[in-house]
Design a protein around this motif. Structure first.
Motif, short mmCIF file in Angstrom:
data_model
loop_
_atom_site.label_atom_id
_atom_site.label_comp_id
_atom_site.label_asym_id
_atom_site.label_seq_id
_atom_site.Cartn_x
_atom_site.Cartn_y
_atom_site.Cartn_z
N ALA A 137 47.05 34.70 96.11
CA ALA A 137 47.98 35.63 96.76
C ALA A 137 49.36 35.57 96.12
CB ALA A 137 48.07 35.32 98.26
N ALA A 138 49.81 34.35 95.81
CA ALA A 138 51.12 34.21 95.18
C ALA A 138 51.12 34.81 93.79
CB ALA A 138 51.51 32.74 95.12
N ARG A 139 50.03 34.65 93.06
CA ARG A 139 49.93 35.22 91.72
C ARG A 139 50.07 36.73 91.75
NH1 ARG A 139 49.88 32.09 86.89
NH2 ARG A 139 49.58 29.97 87.64
N GLN A 140 49.59 37.34 92.81
CA GLN A 140 49.71 38.79 92.92
C GLN A 140 51.16 39.21 93.12
OE1 GLN A 140 46.99 39.52 96.15
NE2 GLN A 140 45.20 39.62 94.81
N ARG A 141 51.98 38.28 93.57
CA ARG A 141 53.39 38.56 93.76
C ARG A 141 54.23 38.29 92.51
NH1 ARG A 141 55.13 41.71 98.01
NH2 ARG A 141 54.21 41.04 99.98
N ILE A 142 53.91 37.19 91.80
CA ILE A 142 54.81 36.71 90.75
C ILE A 142 54.46 37.22 89.37
CG2 ILE A 142 55.33 34.62 92.06
CD1 ILE A 142 53.49 33.10 90.14
N GLY A 143 53.29 37.86 89.20
CA GLY A 143 52.91 38.38 87.90
C GLY A 143 51.92 37.49 87.18
N THR A 144 51.39 38.00 86.06
CA THR A 144 50.37 37.27 85.31
C THR A 144 50.88 36.77 83.97
OG1 THR A 144 49.47 39.23 84.18
CG2 THR A 144 48.63 38.75 86.38
#
Length: 230
Positions: A137-144
């Protein structure tokens, strides 16, 4: 691991400057990084809570935008969503919108609400980073992937070196300068951009990293993301 590369961006610089106002060099680098990462998704995988490798099927690029505050200019992270399928003028417009109005970015709204309290509680920020590093979920916020442009703050060539952030791939755009290059057998002066590729070798093997680097260089030097179709 880190790799240093200098790239001939003469064609790209000319095409970016041919528009009024000029399109953003940062947006051009972001678009090129994103397309190369989409073609080589191994370079922006990460490990979840179970230690399993997770592959992204999209590229969200986290970059930095300098904004004005009552205490002076500060640099704020901003995520350009689906950067692998968006055009350079679109990315340019979004970066400039966030610069004018930081609350247009999720990071800007978060900075207003949460950062003052978080910085007063010892250990809060390291704990947040640890959670974000493993959370889907956090990755979806902070980018790849991460793209940092430090060359805008100085003149001349030069490489930027930084520790890896939460992403497995970070590209640091350093300085740009004019240098001699051999083109069609002739020595000529070209615009050359210095870049640093930082890749988490605990997640990404050397061969995929090398293939990504080769495609990234080709996209930059051909200006393929902004060149008009033939």
């Amino acid at each position: 691991m880190c790799g240093l590369m200098d790239v001939d961006v003469t064609t790209a610089k000319r095409l970016l400057a041919s528009h009024d106002p000029p399109w953003s060099l940062t947006a051009f680098v972001v678009a090129s990084v994103a397309r190369a990462a989409a073609a080589h998704p191994q370079v922006h995988t990460y490990r979840n809570w179970r230690g399993q490798l997770v592959t992204h099927h999209y590229v969200d690029a986290a970059t930095m935008v300098e904004i004005s505050t009552p205490h002076g200019p500060v640099v704020m992270p901003h995520v350009l969503r689906d950067a692998d399928i968006r055009a350079v003028p679109d990315l340019t417009a979004e970066l400039r919108q966030v610069k004018r109005d930081p609350t247009a970015s999720f990071s800007g709204r978060l900075l207003e609400r949460a950062t003052p309290a978080a910085t007063r509680i010892p250990g809060t920020l390291p704990a947040m980073n640890a959670v974000m590093a493993r959370s889907v979920a956090a990755r979806q916020r902070i980018g790849t992937v991460a793209v940092t442009a430090v060359g805008m703050f100085g003149a001349g060539g030069g490489f930027g070196i930084t520790p890896l952030s939460l992403m497995s791939l970070e590209v640091i755009a350093g300085g740009m300068s004019q240098r001699p290059r051999v083109v069609d057998g002739q020595v000529t002066v070209r615009d050359v951009l210095d870049l640093t590729l930082a890749i988490d070798h605990n997640v990404v093997d050397g061969a995929p990293a090398a293939r990504f680097g080769a495609e990234f260089r080709a996209l930059l030097e051909s200006a393929a993301v902004i060149s008009p179709p033939n």
